[in-house]
Scaffold this motif. Sequence first.
Motif, short mmCIF file in Angstrom:
data_model
loop_
_atom_site.label_atom_id
_atom_site.label_comp_id
_atom_site.label_asym_id
_atom_site.label_seq_id
_atom_site.Cartn_x
_atom_site.Cartn_y
_atom_site.Cartn_z
N ALA A 86 0.82 -1.22 0.00
CA ALA A 86 0.00 0.00 0.00
C ALA A 86 0.85 1.26 0.00
CB ALA A 86 -0.93 0.00 1.21
N ASP A 87 2.12 1.15 0.40
CA ASP A 87 3.02 2.30 0.43
C ASP A 87 4.03 2.27 -0.70
OD1 ASP A 87 1.82 3.26 2.77
OD2 ASP A 87 3.10 1.99 4.02
N ASP A 88 3.82 1.38 -1.66
CA ASP A 88 4.81 1.22 -2.74
C ASP A 88 4.87 2.46 -3.62
OD1 ASP A 88 6.37 -1.31 -4.03
OD2 ASP A 88 5.77 0.12 -5.58
N THR A 89 6.06 2.73 -4.13
CA THR A 89 6.29 3.89 -5.00
C THR A 89 5.35 3.92 -6.19
OG1 THR A 89 8.61 4.21 -4.40
CG2 THR A 89 7.96 4.86 -6.62
N PHE A 90 5.07 2.76 -6.76
CA PHE A 90 4.26 2.72 -7.98
C PHE A 90 2.80 3.09 -7.74
CE2 PHE A 90 7.91 0.18 -9.31
CZ PHE A 90 8.15 0.71 -10.56
N LEU A 91 2.41 3.22 -6.50
CA LEU A 91 1.06 3.66 -6.20
C LEU A 91 1.00 5.17 -5.95
CD1 LEU A 91 -0.17 0.82 -3.81
CD2 LEU A 91 -0.20 0.93 -6.31
N LYS A 92 2.14 5.85 -6.13
CA LYS A 92 2.22 7.27 -5.82
C LYS A 92 2.23 8.16 -7.06
CE LYS A 92 4.67 6.28 -1.51
NZ LYS A 92 5.92 6.46 -0.72
N ALA A 93 1.77 7.63 -8.17
CA ALA A 93 1.72 8.43 -9.39
C ALA A 93 0.76 9.61 -9.22
CB ALA A 93 1.27 7.57 -10.57
N SER A 94 1.03 10.70 -9.93
CA SER A 94 0.17 11.89 -9.88
C SER A 94 -1.01 11.69 -10.83
CB SER A 94 0.97 13.13 -10.27
OG SER A 94 2.04 13.34 -9.38
N LEU A 95 -2.10 11.22 -10.31
CA LEU A 95 -3.26 10.88 -11.13
C LEU A 95 -3.95 12.13 -11.66
CD1 LEU A 95 -4.70 7.97 -8.96
CD2 LEU A 95 -3.29 7.81 -11.02
N PRO A 96 -4.75 12.01 -12.73
CA PRO A 96 -5.43 13.17 -13.31
C PRO A 96 -6.24 13.93 -12.27
CG PRO A 96 -5.64 11.28 -14.76
CD PRO A 96 -5.00 10.77 -13.50
N SER A 97 -6.23 15.24 -12.37
CA SER A 97 -6.89 16.07 -11.36
C SER A 97 -8.40 15.88 -11.34
CB SER A 97 -6.57 17.55 -11.63
OG SER A 97 -6.98 17.92 -12.94
N ASP A 98 -8.97 15.44 -12.47
CA ASP A 98 -10.42 15.27 -12.52
C ASP A 98 -10.86 13.85 -12.18
OD1 ASP A 98 -9.42 14.08 -14.76
OD2 ASP A 98 -10.84 14.98 -16.17
N TYR A 99 -9.93 13.04 -11.69
CA TYR A 99 -10.28 11.69 -11.27
C TYR A 99 -11.22 11.75 -10.06
CZ TYR A 99 -8.05 7.66 -13.54
OH TYR A 99 -7.75 6.62 -14.37
N SER A 100 -12.28 10.98 -10.08
CA SER A 100 -13.16 10.87 -8.92
C SER A 100 -12.53 9.91 -7.91
CB SER A 100 -14.52 10.33 -9.35
OG SER A 100 -14.40 8.99 -9.81
N ASN A 101 -13.11 9.87 -6.72
CA ASN A 101 -12.62 8.94 -5.71
C ASN A 101 -12.74 7.50 -6.20
OD1 ASN A 101 -11.94 10.95 -3.91
ND2 ASN A 101 -13.94 10.92 -2.88
N ALA A 102 -13.80 7.22 -6.92
CA ALA A 102 -13.99 5.87 -7.46
C ALA A 102 -12.92 5.55 -8.50
CB ALA A 102 -15.38 5.74 -8.08
N ASP A 103 -12.58 6.53 -9.34
CA ASP A 103 -11.53 6.35 -10.34
C ASP A 103 -10.19 6.05 -9.66
OD1 ASP A 103 -13.25 6.83 -12.49
OD2 ASP A 103 -12.85 9.00 -12.45
N ARG A 104 -9.90 6.81 -8.64
CA ARG A 104 -8.63 6.62 -7.91
C ARG A 104 -8.59 5.25 -7.24
NH1 ARG A 104 -5.68 11.31 -7.17
NH2 ARG A 104 -6.69 13.16 -8.02
N HIS A 105 -9.70 4.84 -6.67
CA HIS A 105 -9.77 3.53 -6.02
C HIS A 105 -9.56 2.42 -7.04
CE1 HIS A 105 -10.95 0.59 -3.01
NE2 HIS A 105 -11.79 0.06 -3.90
N ASP A 106 -10.20 2.53 -8.19
CA ASP A 106 -10.04 1.51 -9.23
C ASP A 106 -8.61 1.45 -9.73
OD1 ASP A 106 -11.09 -0.34 -11.40
OD2 ASP A 106 -10.31 1.32 -12.62
N TRP A 107 -8.01 2.63 -9.99
CA TRP A 107 -6.63 2.67 -10.49
C TRP A 107 -5.68 2.07 -9.46
CZ3 TRP A 107 -1.86 4.37 -9.14
CH2 TRP A 107 -0.90 4.46 -10.15
#
Length: 335
Positions: free
Chosen positions: A194-215
């Motif tokens: 859960a703390d891995d570097t590959f999960l720290k990408a700067s996701l699109p600003s218009d991503y919803s919480n659901a989008d972020r959870h899925d990604w």
Amino acid sequence: LILGGGKRNSVTPSAPGGRTLNQDLANLADEYWEYKLKTHPTEAHFLGDFRYIDQFEDSSRAAEDAKILNYRSIATRAAEVPPDQLTSDEQTTREVLTYFAGTEAAVLETRQEEFGVDPIFGFQASIHMLVPRLTLETPEHADAMMDKYVGFAEMVDQSIERLREGVESGRVNAEFAVSSTIEQLDVWLATPVADDTFLKASLPSDYSNADRHDWTNRATAVVTDVIRPALKRYRDLLADVVLPIARPNESAGLWALADGDLVYSRLIEQYTTMPLQAGEIHQIGLAQIARLEEEYAEYGPAAVGTDNVQEIYNILRTDTSITHTSGADIIAQCQ
């Protein structure tokens, strides 16, 4: 001068046969830069070019061979353009292309991936700074990162094969580099996913919480099932195969390799533009130090009360009354 693509605004007279040298050089410059971006997809991404966002660098021997051939071809074709028919700017472009493409090929020919274990600039160190800085502007960019992450794992496995080549040819790193890299990998592998570097990408600003959870769920699966197993394979190769035959730390330099002088000289030319040997550069440094010491002896009596160079060195190192302690102090002295 063009190395980053684009077209020139100037017009160059046509050479015999109607060939426009200006355009030939512009095309070569474009070819060089486009190939550079294509073969360095993460660097391209970092520069804001998203065409290769789904790819990671290829460290295989086959990819290295292809780069050597392409860079040699570009350097040769640039050198074949007659310089006496070029403007000053075009001559500069020709020389820059010949130099950059030629030294790229020359350094790649030294096969440094065979002893590419590096606790400072190796992938296990640099990736943690890189991933959070990769811009993802759209959902498509974010989706493409899954393929890039898989490509990273493929690069790790390619690096394993390259290190095996190095073991077979007797080209291995020093013990400190290998053991330090193992320690870094152990820390990484012990970090919660859960703390891995590959999960720290700067996701699109218009991503919803659901989008972020899925990604995050998809990225977590790639990290767990693809990336970390590759890292473990790399770590085990270092511990079980490379470390037992690593060079002693007192032989850490390139000089300790059978072809170390060649590797060193090609790196020197790439980073300085000068085709010199390491020994030559060392002698230049020693000669400069000798000239400076003559100046120290000349100005020493007025500055510190002695012309003895060793005494001057000792005073400079230990006498706090002649050292500055703040920026304001330096400015005041200069004024």
